[in-house]
Design an enzyme around this catalytic site. Structure first.
Site, PDB file in Angstrom:
ATOM      1  CG  HIS A 175      -2.205  -0.693   1.060  1.00 29.82           C
ATOM      2  ND1 HIS A 175      -2.292  -2.056   0.970  1.00 29.82           N
ATOM      3  CD2 HIS A 175      -3.479  -0.217   0.953  1.00 29.82           C
ATOM      4  CE1 HIS A 175      -3.559  -2.405   0.838  1.00 29.82           C
ATOM      5  NE2 HIS A 175      -4.301  -1.310   0.810  1.00 29.82           N
ATOM      6  CG  HIS A 222       1.799  -3.245   6.447  1.00 29.18           C
ATOM      7  ND1 HIS A 222       2.645  -4.247   6.022  1.00 29.18           N
ATOM      8  CD2 HIS A 222       0.810  -3.161   5.515  1.00 29.18           C
ATOM      9  CE1 HIS A 222       2.192  -4.743   4.885  1.00 29.18           C
ATOM     10  NE2 HIS A 222       1.086  -4.105   4.557  1.00 29.18           N
TER      11      HIS A 222
END
Length: 410
Positions: A175, A222
Site C-alpha cells: 500500500h 503493517h
C-alpha cells in the site's frame, strides 16, 4: 541499527499508534472506560463462542454488516464480527473513517476506477506512466514479501481491521509503495502535459501517500518498519527508473516486439512468482496487476498503430504543457458520464471474462469452476486472472474511448 529496526517492527508501537488515534480492543476499552459498555452473561457466552453479539447501552445499537455497532453518550462504539478479530472500540470516528478511506486507496476498487478515470478525463499519457510504475513497484513489493517472510503485527496487542490479507507477510507495505509511486509518478509526469502550481502538487502527493501509509498502521496490517521500507523501496525504484521513462514510452508505443513483450513478459513474471508452503493472496493479486498492465500496454500499442492515440501530435506538441481546463458544469457532467459509462463497461468485462476464462481453464484441467481449492492452483489461478484483467486493460485503452465517441461524450 538492529535495535532501531526491532523497535520499528514492534507490534506495541503499532498498538500505541492505534490507541493515540482512538482505536482500542473491546476488552481493554471496557477496563479503561468505567464500564460504559456492559455485557450480560448471555452476551458473553455468545462472544466466547465466536458469534455476533450486542453490547447493551442507553442509546441502543446500530446494525453493521456481519455485526453490531453500539453508541454511548461519549460517542464511542464497539464492533464485533462473527468468527473474526474485528472486536474493537472507536473513540475518534473522524480518524476512523479517514483512515478506512485512505486504506481503500490501495485496493482493487480504487485502481480500476482512478487509473481509467485519469485516462478518460485527463490524459492517456499520464495513465500509461502510472500503470507502468504501479505494476513495477507492486511486483517488487509482493515478491519481497514472500521472499523475506516477515510477519505482520501481532493481535493482540494490535487491533486488525482487515482479514482478507491476514495470511500475507508484512514487509514491505505494498500500500505504501503503490501510494508513493502513484502520487510522485503523477507529480513528475504531469509537468510534461499540463501547467499547475508545483507546490500544490507536492503537497497533495505528500498528503495522499502519508494518509495511506498511516492507514496501514491504523488498520493494524503493517508495522512502522514495513511502511518505511515500502516508501524507501518505491523511492529507489522511481529514482533509478526515472531516466528511462521517456525511452520506455517509445519502446511501448513504437517497438516492433512491443505486443509480444506486453503479454510474454508479465505472464512469465506471474508464473515465476515465488511459491509458498501455504496459499496466500499475493500471487493472485500480483497476477491481476500484471494482467491489467499487460492489457493496457497492448492497448496503447494498438492505438498507436491505428492512429487514434488521443494524444497531441505535430505542431500541437509545441503547445505543451497546456493549462488545466476550467471545471464547468458541462465539463463536470461529461466527465461524470464518461466515468459512469466506462466503469460500467469495465465491471461488465471483468465479470464476463472472469466467468468465461475460469470455465475454460478449469475445463482444460478437469476441475469444477466452483471448486475453491482448484481455483487457487497456480496453473488455474494465473491464466484466468491474467486473462480477466488483461481484457479489462485492453477494453479500457481501446474500446471505451471509441464508445465515448459514439455516445458523443468526447
Amino acid at each position: 541499527m538492529r535495535r532501531l529496526a526491532a523497535h520499528l517492527q514492534s507490534s506495541d508501537l503499532v498498538a500505541r499508534f492505534q490507541r493515540a488515534c482512538g482505536l482500542y480492543p473491546a476488552a481493554g476499552a471496557e477496563e479503561n472506560s468505567v464500564h460504559n459498555h456492559r455485557q450480560d452473561d448471555h452476551s458473553r457466552q455468545h462472544r466466547d463462542a465466536g458469534v455476533v453479539h450486542r453490547h447493551r447501552s442507553k442509546e441502543g445499537t446500530v446494525q453493521l454488516s456481519g455485526g453490531t455497532r453500539e453508541q454511548d453518550n461519549n460517542s464511542n462504539y464497539t464492533c464485533s464480527v462473527s468468527g473474526s478479530a474485528e472486536n474493537y472500540v472507536v473513540r475518534n470516528r473522524s480518524l476512523y473513517f479517514l483512515f478506512l478511506v485512505s486504506a481503500a486507496l490501495g485496493n482493487e476498487v480504487f485502481y480500476i476506477s482512478f487509473l481509467p478515470c485519469l485516462h478518460w478525463n485527463l490524459d492517456p499519457f499520464l495513465c500509461r506512466r502510472l500503470v507502468n510504475m504501479w505494476a513495477v513497484v507492486m511486483y517488487i513489493g509482493q515478491v519481497l514479501k514472500d521472499v523475506l517472510k516477515l510477519p505482520r503485527p501481532l493481535a493482540p496487542p494490535v487491533v486488525k481491521l482487515e482479514t482478507r490479507v491476514a495470511a500475507e507477510y508484512g514487509l514491505p507495505s505494498t500500500h505504501a509503495m503503490a501510494a508513493t509511486a502513484i502520487s510522485f509518478t503523477l507529480l513528475l509526469s504531469a509537468p510534461e502535459r499540463v501547467q499547475f502550481q508545483w507546490e500544490v502538487g507536492v503537497f497533495l502527493a505528500v498528503l495522499l501517500s502519508t494518509l495511506v501509509c498511516l492507514s496501514r498502521l491504523y488498520t493494524g496490517m503493517h508495522s512502522a518498519l514495513d511502511v518505511i521500507c515500502g516508501v524507501l523501496i518505491a523511492a529507489v525504484v522511481m529514482a533509478t527508473s526515472y531516466p528511462l521513462w521517456a525511452w520506455f514510452d517509445r519502446v511501448q508505443l513504437h517497438g516492433r516486439c512491443s505486443p509480444v513483450l506486453a503479454v510474454a513478459l508479465p505472464l512469465l513474471l506471474c508464473y515465476c512468482y515465488p511459491g509458498l508452503d501455504h496459499y496466500s493472496t499475493t500471487r493472485g493479486d500480483t497476477t491481476m496487476i500484471l494482467g491489467g498492465a499487460s492489457g493496457c500496454w497492448l492497448g496503447y500499442w494498438l492505438n498507436e498503430r491505428l492512429g487514434v492515440t488521443f494524444e497531441p501530435a505535430g505542431p500541437l506538441l509545441l503547445l505543451l504543457p497546456v493549462p488545466l481546463p476550467s471545471l464547468t458544469c458541462v465539463t463536470f457532467a461529461l466527465g461524470a458520464a464518461r466515468f459512469a459509462v466506462g466503469l460500467l463497461v469495465l465491471v461488465g468485462t471483468r465479470q464476463s471474462v472472469r466467468w468465461a476464462s475460469l470455465a475454460l481453464v478449469c475445463r482444460c484441467y478437469g476441475e469444477s469452476p466452483g471448486d475453491r481449492e482448484a481455483r487457487r492452483r497456480k496453473e488455474i489461478e494465473v491464466p484466468y486472472k491474467f486473462m480477466t484483467y488483461g481484457a479489462m486493460g485492453l477494453v479500457n485503452t481501446v474500446l471505451v474511448n471509441r464508445l465515448f465517441l459514439l455516445l458523443g461524450l468526447l
